[in-house]
Design an enzyme around this catalytic site. Sequence first.
Site, mmCIF file in Angstrom:
data_model
loop_
_atom_site.group_PDB
_atom_site.id
_atom_site.type_symbol
_atom_site.label_atom_id
_atom_site.label_comp_id
_atom_site.label_asym_id
_atom_site.label_seq_id
_atom_site.Cartn_x
_atom_site.Cartn_y
_atom_site.Cartn_z
ATOM 1 N N ASP A 166 2.186 5.372 7.588
ATOM 2 C CA ASP A 166 1.306 6.431 7.106
ATOM 3 C C ASP A 166 1.662 7.768 7.763
ATOM 4 O OD1 ASP A 166 -1.131 7.329 5.738
ATOM 5 O OD2 ASP A 166 -1.979 7.471 7.750
ATOM 6 N N GLU A 212 5.610 7.127 4.154
ATOM 7 C CA GLU A 212 4.621 7.877 3.371
ATOM 8 C C GLU A 212 4.903 9.363 3.594
ATOM 9 O OE1 GLU A 212 2.086 10.404 2.676
ATOM 10 O OE2 GLU A 212 0.862 9.532 4.267
ATOM 11 N N ASP A 229 -5.657 6.361 -2.217
ATOM 12 C CA ASP A 229 -6.346 7.640 -2.051
ATOM 13 C C ASP A 229 -6.505 8.408 -3.366
ATOM 14 O OD1 ASP A 229 -6.881 7.548 0.674
ATOM 15 O OD2 ASP A 229 -4.942 8.384 1.227
#
Length: 495
Positions: free
Chosen positions: A292, A339, A392
């Site tokens: 992430d 990411e 998200d």
Amino acid sequence: MERKSGVLMPIASLPSKYGIGCFDEAAYEFIDNLSRAGQSYWQILPMGPTGFGDSPYQSFSTFAGNPYFISLSELIKKGYLTERECEESTEGMNPQFVRYDMVYERRFRLLKKAFANSGIETDQSYASFVNENSDWLGDYALFMAIKDREGGKSYFEWDDDIRHRDPEAMVSYRNKLMNDVAFYQFLQYEFATQWMALKKYAGDKGIEIIGDIPIYVAMDSADTWAHPELFQFDENKNPTAVAGCPPDVFSEDGQLWGNPLYDWEAHSQTGYEWWIERIRHVYQWYDIVRIDHFRGFDEYYAIPYGAKNARKGEWLPGPGLDLFRAAKRALGDFKVIAEDLGFLTDSVKEMLKDSGFPGMKILQFAFDESGESDYLPYKYQRNSVVYTGTHDNETTLSWIKHMPPAEKNIALRYLGAGRFTGAKKLTWAMIGLAEASVSDMCIIPMQDLLCLGDFARINTPSTIGNNWIWRMKKDAFSDKLIKKLYDMTKLYGRL
């Protein structure tokens, strides 16, 4: 990477029996269905124990597993619980949404009963597990035991002796809370035993697990309590700066995440030992790891602690690829998805290129009014991972319904104007566009395969409440859907 595809589906969203998805029959059936549909990957969200807000990105430990995911059915089989006890725990729950308040209140009562009935202290495999994970397990179990004793208060509000880990206080609390510490160790043993059995089953079916490692840990966590020297804390072990994102066109105040920031110099001096152990640990759980906020390793946004918003932060240098080079020397090659979403500087792009890690491509970002988005499929590299959307984002069906007319017109033209009518058909056209793209890996959220609306959205960033709650209906992953996904996977060469 080979040309393959998979599905994004959080563990909590599985249609398990007792209020939240877990490692039970529903998980094994989901793996069977992935295999029948010709899929090669199951991507999940972080599996750490959650606290306030129920976010898997704000966990009490980066090493521990979420006790909610322990299969009660398995504990029934072992004779630790009765089926009636477990069924009573779901009274008043909605099978389509997780009620975290009810799960928290009822699940831990059951788990404590299971622990009391287990006689686990005489189990040699349990003793071996505790010994093999001693570098983190003891601290985590004591942290949670004290937190329970303190009514859930943040450790920053504990008495100074135990907050600062005074050696005499540590011994005293371990002795006073010995049974509670053992309970939390038991939970981690059950979590690990059940998860590793499920992971092996997936591997035997040809399914690789893609896990998620948040770049940051939670402020109130066993990680910061046990290792304050690795974070930007002052001499009193209070944070000096926290993580977030600067203001942009979407948010005039920026995003104030509030996570503690790493002291990268301290990590460097240890040879990134803590990070290497963290990466080693997650590769016991996963085959591939999505890291992430990859940008944060190049440079990170530091906001003064106590600030009410993210306006007055500053960009500071991160460790770059030094961390990953150190991890590779210690662990060998490991599979990573970076990411890399959001605004990327040239130095981040260079870091991603030098790493060789595949980045992420999101189709929902492809159709801006300029018609020149970097997320248009013709601009993709093979070494990339394409998604219709992520946890998200809105579901693709909802995104289609909310698209501004100019953007929708571009999407329709890209897909072939006039060929598609209705949001569900257009959702499957988007899935087909992802599958047909040149990206070696294609991951589709389960909600998009089911053509679900915004009620099934997993998370709306920068909000609290009604996130992480969606659950799939039992039998929704039907034979008809399995065949449709298999045929598309075959058509685009991803079997």
